[in-house]
Design a protein around this motif. Structure first.
Motif, PDB file in Angstrom:
ATOM      1  N   GLY A   1       0.807  -1.211   0.000  1.00 30.81           N
ATOM      2  CA  GLY A   1       0.000   0.000   0.000  1.00 30.81           C
ATOM      3  C   GLY A   1       0.840   1.260   0.000  1.00 30.81           C
ATOM      4  O   GLY A   1       1.998   1.267  -0.431  1.00 30.81           O
ATOM      5  N   VAL A   2       0.249   2.316   0.490  1.00 30.78           N
ATOM      6  CA  VAL A   2       0.899   3.623   0.580  1.00 30.78           C
ATOM      7  C   VAL A   2       0.811   4.088   2.024  1.00 30.78           C
ATOM      8  O   VAL A   2      -0.008   3.591   2.799  1.00 30.78           O
ATOM      9  CB  VAL A   2       0.205   4.646  -0.348  1.00 30.78           C
ATOM     10  N   PRO A   3       1.661   5.030   2.440  1.00 29.34           N
ATOM     11  CA  PRO A   3       1.585   5.495   3.826  1.00 29.34           C
ATOM     12  C   PRO A   3       0.208   6.080   4.138  1.00 29.34           C
ATOM     13  O   PRO A   3      -0.374   6.800   3.333  1.00 29.34           O
ATOM     14  CB  PRO A   3       2.679   6.575   3.882  1.00 29.34           C
ATOM     15  N   ILE A   4      -0.303   5.746   5.318  1.00 26.75           N
ATOM     16  CA  ILE A   4      -1.600   6.284   5.731  1.00 26.75           C
ATOM     17  C   ILE A   4      -1.428   7.739   6.141  1.00 26.75           C
ATOM     18  O   ILE A   4      -0.350   8.318   6.036  1.00 26.75           O
ATOM     19  CB  ILE A   4      -2.227   5.441   6.864  1.00 26.75           C
ATOM     20  N   TYR A   5      -2.483   8.328   6.643  1.00 27.06           N
ATOM     21  CA  TYR A   5      -2.502   9.740   6.998  1.00 27.06           C
ATOM     22  C   TYR A   5      -1.308  10.138   7.869  1.00 27.06           C
ATOM     23  O   TYR A   5      -0.932   9.423   8.794  1.00 27.06           O
ATOM     24  CB  TYR A   5      -3.785  10.075   7.768  1.00 27.06           C
ATOM     25  N   ASP A   6      -0.745  11.309   7.559  1.00 30.81           N
ATOM     26  CA  ASP A   6       0.269  11.944   8.407  1.00 30.81           C
ATOM     27  C   ASP A   6       1.501  11.082   8.643  1.00 30.81           C
ATOM     28  O   ASP A   6       2.170  11.230   9.667  1.00 30.81           O
ATOM     29  CB  ASP A   6      -0.334  12.325   9.761  1.00 30.81           C
ATOM     30  N   THR A   7       1.792  10.199   7.729  1.00 30.02           N
ATOM     31  CA  THR A   7       2.899   9.262   7.930  1.00 30.02           C
ATOM     32  C   THR A   7       3.932   9.430   6.827  1.00 30.02           C
ATOM     33  O   THR A   7       3.579   9.500   5.647  1.00 30.02           O
ATOM     34  CB  THR A   7       2.375   7.812   7.929  1.00 30.02           C
ATOM     35  N   ILE A   8       5.186   9.511   7.214  1.00 35.35           N
ATOM     36  CA  ILE A   8       6.268   9.590   6.239  1.00 35.35           C
ATOM     37  C   ILE A   8       7.153   8.366   6.399  1.00 35.35           C
ATOM     38  O   ILE A   8       7.466   7.959   7.512  1.00 35.35           O
ATOM     39  CB  ILE A   8       7.078  10.884   6.411  1.00 35.35           C
ATOM     40  N   VAL A   9       7.519   7.763   5.290  1.00 35.57           N
ATOM     41  CA  VAL A   9       8.365   6.574   5.309  1.00 35.57           C
ATOM     42  C   VAL A   9       9.523   6.789   4.345  1.00 35.57           C
ATOM     43  O   VAL A   9       9.322   7.189   3.197  1.00 35.57           O
ATOM     44  CB  VAL A   9       7.577   5.315   4.898  1.00 35.57           C
ATOM     45  N   ARG A  10      10.715   6.570   4.846  1.00 34.52           N
ATOM     46  CA  ARG A  10      11.914   6.698   4.024  1.00 34.52           C
ATOM     47  C   ARG A  10      12.546   5.322   3.833  1.00 34.52           C
ATOM     48  O   ARG A  10      12.411   4.441   4.682  1.00 34.52           O
ATOM     49  CB  ARG A  10      12.934   7.636   4.695  1.00 34.52           C
ATOM     50  N   ILE A  11      13.247   5.157   2.730  1.00 35.67           N
ATOM     51  CA  ILE A  11      14.045   3.957   2.470  1.00 35.67           C
ATOM     52  C   ILE A  11      15.506   4.361   2.599  1.00 35.67           C
ATOM     53  O   ILE A  11      15.953   5.306   1.940  1.00 35.67           O
ATOM     54  CB  ILE A  11      13.785   3.392   1.058  1.00 35.67           C
ATOM     55  N   ILE A  12      16.237   3.657   3.467  1.00 36.28           N
ATOM     56  CA  ILE A  12      17.639   4.019   3.685  1.00 36.28           C
ATOM     57  C   ILE A  12      18.550   2.820   3.436  1.00 36.28           C
ATOM     58  O   ILE A  12      18.132   1.671   3.540  1.00 36.28           O
ATOM     59  CB  ILE A  12      17.883   4.554   5.112  1.00 36.28           C
ATOM     60  N   ASP A  13      19.813   3.109   3.123  1.00 38.17           N
ATOM     61  CA  ASP A  13      20.785   2.027   2.968  1.00 38.17           C
ATOM     62  C   ASP A  13      21.462   1.763   4.311  1.00 38.17           C
ATOM     63  O   ASP A  13      21.097   2.339   5.341  1.00 38.17           O
ATOM     64  CB  ASP A  13      21.804   2.348   1.873  1.00 38.17           C
ATOM     65  N   GLU A  14      22.466   0.888   4.318  1.00 35.24           N
ATOM     66  CA  GLU A  14      23.101   0.494   5.572  1.00 35.24           C
ATOM     67  C   GLU A  14      23.855   1.639   6.236  1.00 35.24           C
ATOM     68  O   GLU A  14      24.127   1.593   7.437  1.00 35.24           O
ATOM     69  CB  GLU A  14      24.038  -0.689   5.327  1.00 35.24           C
ATOM     70  N   ASP A  15      24.176   2.662   5.476  1.00 31.40           N
ATOM     71  CA  ASP A  15      24.853   3.831   6.040  1.00 31.40           C
ATOM     72  C   ASP A  15      23.876   4.909   6.496  1.00 31.40           C
ATOM     73  O   ASP A  15      24.286   5.965   6.969  1.00 31.40           O
ATOM     74  CB  ASP A  15      25.815   4.431   5.002  1.00 31.40           C
ATOM     75  N   GLY A  16      22.579   4.658   6.323  1.00 31.23           N
ATOM     76  CA  GLY A  16      21.585   5.645   6.716  1.00 31.23           C
ATOM     77  C   GLY A  16      21.253   6.645   5.637  1.00 31.23           C
ATOM     78  O   GLY A  16      20.497   7.593   5.874  1.00 31.23           O
ATOM     79  N   THR A  17      21.798   6.453   4.442  1.00 30.75           N
ATOM     80  CA  THR A  17      21.545   7.379   3.333  1.00 30.75           C
ATOM     81  C   THR A  17      20.177   7.084   2.720  1.00 30.75           C
ATOM     82  O   THR A  17      19.845   5.932   2.443  1.00 30.75           O
ATOM     83  CB  THR A  17      22.628   7.242   2.251  1.00 30.75           C
ATOM     84  N   GLU A  18      19.405   8.138   2.501  1.00 25.67           N
ATOM     85  CA  GLU A  18      18.085   7.981   1.916  1.00 25.67           C
ATOM     86  C   GLU A  18      18.200   7.587   0.452  1.00 25.67           C
ATOM     87  O   GLU A  18      18.989   8.165  -0.307  1.00 25.67           O
ATOM     88  CB  GLU A  18      17.304   9.285   2.058  1.00 25.67           C
TER      89      GLU A  18
END
Length: 550
Positions: free
Chosen positions: A378-395
């Protein structure tokens, strides 16, 4: 992470700004009281032939809270609830809030060591427990914990039927040294508990989770978390007082706590409980109660569509269907639609996100990634932000695989008495989920697998879900699970476990050959074992650790 404006259901959340959804209530208790005021005579709980109205539930929970106070319970203490899907679970949870306490959910499959760990870690002073679990498990461990009051109850209470198969062998048990719940409620009937003040940031309940590493931790779910995601369920799916909530998820699990109990309390919709899952009984109950909404693991839906009495007429009312907790093969969604006529919408979340952080919009169908065959969560629900990061924390940009990091009003504040674990999993309030996935160019999210479940076969990385999806395409396969096992040549290789549909006959070699024709050479299972049942948790997640140990 880019959020696409042409997708209006995609949420927005800035931790420094007010949430886009305004909380309608300061606490889950206030949410319940509002439903009592709106519809006191409506059913709050249906349990076989038993009916508890919202007004009666209000009186019962007043009596429970007054009973706790009479036993010396004070605000801030914890009440552990060790039970199946019975009305007493809901009574104890709301009654605990009315006493100013925190409810602690205990898995009814726990044995002595696990229950002792939960009671010790939470510091619970009260235990509400089914009589059979008191006899078989709890009696041996409560003496070494902070528990000073044990309240026992029977699954036969609050209804009069005894013929359902789920009650086979169930009998009332005498539990010396404990209080009987029904007697406690009768003794304090009509008594108002001392007033309490609960706010959005007070902890509503502790839900224990193993997370990504280490022993179980008590996620501190606040009243804000509960109210926000109850509203999210209601508004995302369109649930109202005319709906009927079918309780197929365990109530101790975050899905049952929020997707069943909290949604029912907010919407003023009846919650149908059946003690424990029996597929044929569940289908008959759907028809009898005209249930309209449920959320549960895909393994439950597999069990339902393979039940002998499954057909479209019996399941016709159950149109608002969601599933989460485990990957969903597209072929299973289609197979269920073939049987029931209704589509299963994907939903995704963790204990730490108070159930959903993502969901497929109701009425939409999740896309399938053409490369991996994965069904979108699905997609993020209301008021929710989701990031994808690598092992170094880079978006990472759209299309690249990494760990999901979630922020939003549903993310818990931390783990009970575990500041170090909180700092690791929730730095700055952002939950590092341990789940691996990606977002496509249209904003749909896909879960690949847990980090720890990835198989490394001779340097090739294999995700179990991809192999499982192919296994589910085989007409004889009912359930499938894949793990990595040691291999002298490749270091690790793919082993599959499957259970078969009723009357199906197939050899392991035939299933392996089926996969070999449809997958890259390094991916298909080199070993396959046929089991009567795939081992799962009570919430429906596959026990991969148990399979590896085989």
């Amino acid at each position: 992470m880019t959020v696409y404006d042409e997708k209006p259901w995609l949420g927005r959340y800035d931790p420094g700004q007010p949430a886009g959804i305004e909380l309608e209530h300061d606490s889950a208790l206030a949410m319940f009281r509002a439903s009592v005021a709106r519809g006191p005579d409506g059913d709050a709980i249906r349990y076989f032939d038993g009916r508890i109205s919202f007004a009666e539930l209000d009186r019962l929970t007043d009596a429970f809270a007054a009973g706790l106070a009479g036993e010396g319970f004070v605000a801030g203490e914890r009440v552990a609830i060790f039970a199946q899907n019975v009305p007493q679970f809901v009574i104890a949870q709301i009654g605990t809030w009315k006493a100013g306490g925190i409810a602690v959910s205990a898995n009814p499959m726990y044995r002595e060591r696990e229950l002792a760990e939960l009671l010790t870690d939470s510091g619970a002073t009260v235990l509400v427990v089914l009589q059979s679990l008191q006899r078989d498990v709890a009696a041996a461990v409560v003496g070494g914990t902070a528990v000073r009051t044990v309240i026992t109850t029977s699954e036969l209470d609050f209804q009069s039927r005894d013929e359902p198969a789920v009650f086979a062998g169930v009998e009332r048990i005498d539990c010396p040294g404990t209080l009987d719940l029904v007697e406690l409620l009768d003794r304090h009937a009509g008594t108002a508990p001392p007033p309490v003040s609960l706010g959005p940031d007070d902890v509503a309940f502790l839900t224990y989770t193993s997370g990504t590493t280490g022993p179980p931790k008590g996620a501190m779910t606040t009243h804000r978390n509960v109210v926000f995601n109850a509203q999210s369920y209601r508004d995302w799916i369109g649930i109202g007082p005319d709906d009927v909530v079918l309780g197929i998820a365990p109530l101790f699990h975050i899905t049952g706590l929020v997707g069943h109990i909290a949604v029912s309390l907010l919407a003023g919709a009846p919650l149908v409980l059946m003690y424990r899952l029996d597929p044929a009984l569940t289908i008959d109950t759907v028809e009898a109660e005209q249930a309209t909404f449920t959320v549960g693991s895909i393994t439950v839906y597999i069990a339902l569509m393979n039940a002998p009495n499954a057909d479209r007429a019996k399941l016709a009312s159950l149109t608002k269907l969601y599933s989460g907790g485990a990957p969903i093969p597209p072929s299973t969604v289609e197979a269920f639609r073939e049987v029931s006529g209704n589509y299963i919408h994907n939903i995704y979340g963790l204990t730490e996100t108070t159930s959903p952080s993502h969901a497929v919009p109701f009425g939409a169908e999740a896309p399938v990634d053409p490369d991996s065959g994965a069904l979108s969560v699905g997609v993020p629900i209301y008021d929710t932000i989701v990031r994808i990061i690598d092992e170094d924390g880079t978006e990472l940009p759209a299309g690249e695989i990494g760990e999901l990091v979630t922020e939003g009003p549903q993310v818990v504040t931390g783990y009970w008495n575990k500041p170090e674990e909180t700092a690791t999993a929730l730095p700055g309030g952002a939950l590092h989920t341990g789940d691996v996935g990606y977002m496509d160019a249209q904003g749909w999210f896909y879960i690949v697998d847990r980090k720890k479940d990835q198989i490394n076969a001779g340097g090739y990385k294999i995700w179990p879900r991809e192999v499982e999806d192919v296994l589910y395409e085989h007409p004889a396969v009912r359930e499938a699970a894949v793990v990595g096992v040691p291999d002298e040549y490749r270091g690790e290789t793919v082993k599959a476990f499957v259970s078969l549909r009723s009357q199906a006959q197939v050899t392991p070699e035939e299933v392996i050959a089926f996969c070999k024709e449809r997958m890259a050479a390094y991916k298909y299972p080199r070993q396959l074992e046929i089991l009567d049942e795939i081992p799962k948790t009570v919430s429906g997640k596959v026990l991969r650790r148990e399979l590896r140990s085989r």
